[in-house]
Design an enzyme around this catalytic site. Structure first.
Site, PDB file in Angstrom:
ATOM      1  CG  ASP A  26      -1.951   0.996   1.083  1.00  0.00           C
ATOM      2  OD1 ASP A  26      -2.074   1.346  -0.028  1.00  0.00           O
ATOM      3  OD2 ASP A  26      -2.853   1.388   2.202  1.00  0.00           O
ATOM      4  CG  ASN A  74      -7.929  -2.184  -5.007  1.00  0.00           C
ATOM      5  OD1 ASN A  74      -7.151  -2.888  -4.749  1.00  0.00           O
ATOM      6  ND2 ASN A  74      -8.397  -1.012  -3.761  1.00  0.00           N
TER       7      ASN A  74
HETATM    8  C1  IPE Z   1      -5.208  -2.959  -0.009  1.00  0.00           C
HETATM    9  O1  IPE Z   1      -4.578  -0.946  -0.363  1.00  0.00           O
HETATM   10  C2  IPE Z   1      -5.707  -2.928  -1.625  1.00  0.00           C
HETATM   11  C3  IPE Z   1      -4.525  -3.096  -1.826  1.00  0.00           C
HETATM   12  C4  IPE Z   1      -3.021  -3.036  -1.099  1.00  0.00           C
HETATM   13  C5  IPE Z   1      -4.164  -4.758  -3.299  1.00  0.00           C
HETATM   14  P1  IPE Z   1      -6.436  -0.057   0.175  1.00  0.00           P
HETATM   15  O2  IPE Z   1      -5.175   1.164  -0.763  1.00  0.00           O
HETATM   16  O3  IPE Z   1      -7.351  -0.623  -1.287  1.00  0.00           O
HETATM   17  O4  IPE Z   1      -6.776  -0.189   0.905  1.00  0.00           O
HETATM   18  P2  IPE Z   1      -7.832   1.037   1.782  1.00  0.00           P
HETATM   19  O5  IPE Z   1      -8.664   1.539   0.829  1.00  0.00           O
HETATM   20  O6  IPE Z   1      -7.083   2.585   1.939  1.00  0.00           O
HETATM   21  O7  IPE Z   1      -8.186   0.088   2.693  1.00  0.00           O
HETATM   22  C1  IPE Z   2      -1.515   0.492  -3.349  1.00  0.00           C
HETATM   23  O1  IPE Z   2      -1.374   1.375  -3.423  1.00  0.00           O
HETATM   24  C2  IPE Z   2      -1.617  -0.657  -4.493  1.00  0.00           C
HETATM   25  C3  IPE Z   2      -3.046  -0.685  -5.206  1.00  0.00           C
HETATM   26  C4  IPE Z   2      -4.270  -0.812  -4.123  1.00  0.00           C
HETATM   27  C5  IPE Z   2      -4.024  -1.442  -6.112  1.00  0.00           C
HETATM   28  P1  IPE Z   2      -2.217   2.236  -3.210  1.00  0.00           P
HETATM   29  O2  IPE Z   2      -2.729   3.108  -4.939  1.00  0.00           O
HETATM   30  O3  IPE Z   2      -3.899   2.313  -2.528  1.00  0.00           O
HETATM   31  O4  IPE Z   2      -1.791   3.565  -3.130  1.00  0.00           O
HETATM   32  P2  IPE Z   2      -2.928   4.429  -1.573  1.00  0.00           P
HETATM   33  O5  IPE Z   2      -2.879   4.225  -0.275  1.00  0.00           O
HETATM   34  O6  IPE Z   2      -3.654   5.954  -2.767  1.00  0.00           O
HETATM   35  O7  IPE Z   2      -1.156   5.571  -1.637  1.00  0.00           O
HETATM   36 MG    MG Z   3      -3.988   2.607  -0.774  1.00  0.00          MG
END
Ligand code: IPE
Ligand code: IPE
Ligand code: MG
Length: 245
Positions: A26, A74
């Site tokens: 993340d 997502n």
């Molecule tokens: C969790 O991260 C999913 C992945 C890393 C693929 P998110 O960024 O989607 O989670 P939330 O929305 O902050 O809880």
């Molecule tokens: C994790 O990084 C990757 C996925 C969830 C696909 P994010 O895209 O959630 O990055 P932040 O949390 O918005 O910084």
């Molecule tokens: Mg994220």
């Protein structure tokens, strides 16, 4: 179990390596925003982090590594970002699968193969699974279109479809219908980017996992951070409901 190449860094006990490590990758979007870049650049930069983590896990002799790449939630992101992530994951497999295969890594995918996942992505997944099916050094499971609740729902549906009667439904029955029933539960779960939540990852399996949270954003994560998390894991006392011996 001793790691195959003995490159275990100082400060880590080679006799207490977690068998299964799972990561919530993340912070890609924030990493990019901090640099004035579009969010997608953060996902691209996460590739190096993923490969370095795999190599670090191989150094330690970790047997199962599960990486959360795309959640069932997502899909709620802007269409452009979702499209980018589909194409990115497809091309990542094409670019990296030979290298992973050469290192003895078996590639698997956990998640729903539903209509939303483009056909060509499914094709790359199937090719990667087939290419690496005989590898036994480490199993890398990419959680893609994965949700912990969806996995439990799928297990219950399978039980009902098989006509299993209510009093035969126990924890063993549910476990045996999860996506990979033979994989042990994760010993250690790492989440990057300073978020203290699970976000629907491996809900059944992480009942007794040790959780390590780090502020490092995923694109900056490297094997050193994996080693730190394993060292932290080794300082924990796992009790599984019992009292200390
Ligand atoms: C969790 O991260 C999913 C992945 C890393 C693929 P998110 O960024 O989607 O989670 P939330 O929305 O902050 O809880
Ligand atoms: C994790 O990084 C990757 C996925 C969830 C696909 P994010 O895209 O959630 O990055 P932040 O949390 O918005 O910084
Ligand atoms: Mg994220």
């Amino acid at each position: 179990m001793l790691p195959p190449n003995g490159r275990v860094p100082e400060g880590i006990d080679p006799s207490d390596i977690p068998a299964h490590v799972a990561c919530v990758m993340d912070g890609n979007g924030r990493w990019a925003s901090q640099r004035g870049l579009p969010r997608t650049e953060g996902h691209a930069a996460g590739e190096e982090a993923l490969l370095d983590t795999v190599n670090g896990a191989l150094d330690l002799g970790i047997r199962w590594l599960t990486m959360f790449a795309f959640s069932t939630e997502n899909w709620r992101r802007p269409a452009d970002e979702v499209r980018y992530l589909m194409g990115f994951n497809e091309s990542l497999l094409m670019r990296r699968r030979d290298e992973l295969n050469d290192k003895g890594v078996q590639i698997l995918f956990a998640g729903r193969r539903d209509w939303r996942v483009p056909r060509r992505v499914l094709r790359r997944m199937d090719e990667s699974i087939a290419l690496t099916r005989d590898n036994r050094r480490m199993t890398l499971t990419m959680a893609f279109n994965y949700g912990g609740r969806a996995e439990i729902v799928d297990a219950v549906r399978a039980l009902v479809t098989e006509g299993v009667v209510a009093n035969k439904i126990d924890e063993r029955a549910i476990r045996s219908h999860l996506y990979y029933p033979d994989q042990p539960d994760p010993d250690l779960v790492i989440r990057t980017s300073g978020e203290y939540r699970i976000s629907n990852f491996l809900l059944w399996q992480l009942a007794y996992s040790e959780l390590v949270f780090t502020d490092v954003l995923w694109p900056d994560f490297r094997r050193e951070q994996l080693f730190e998390a394993v060292a932290e894991y080794q300082r924990r006392e796992r009790r599984f409901g019992r009292v200390k011996q």
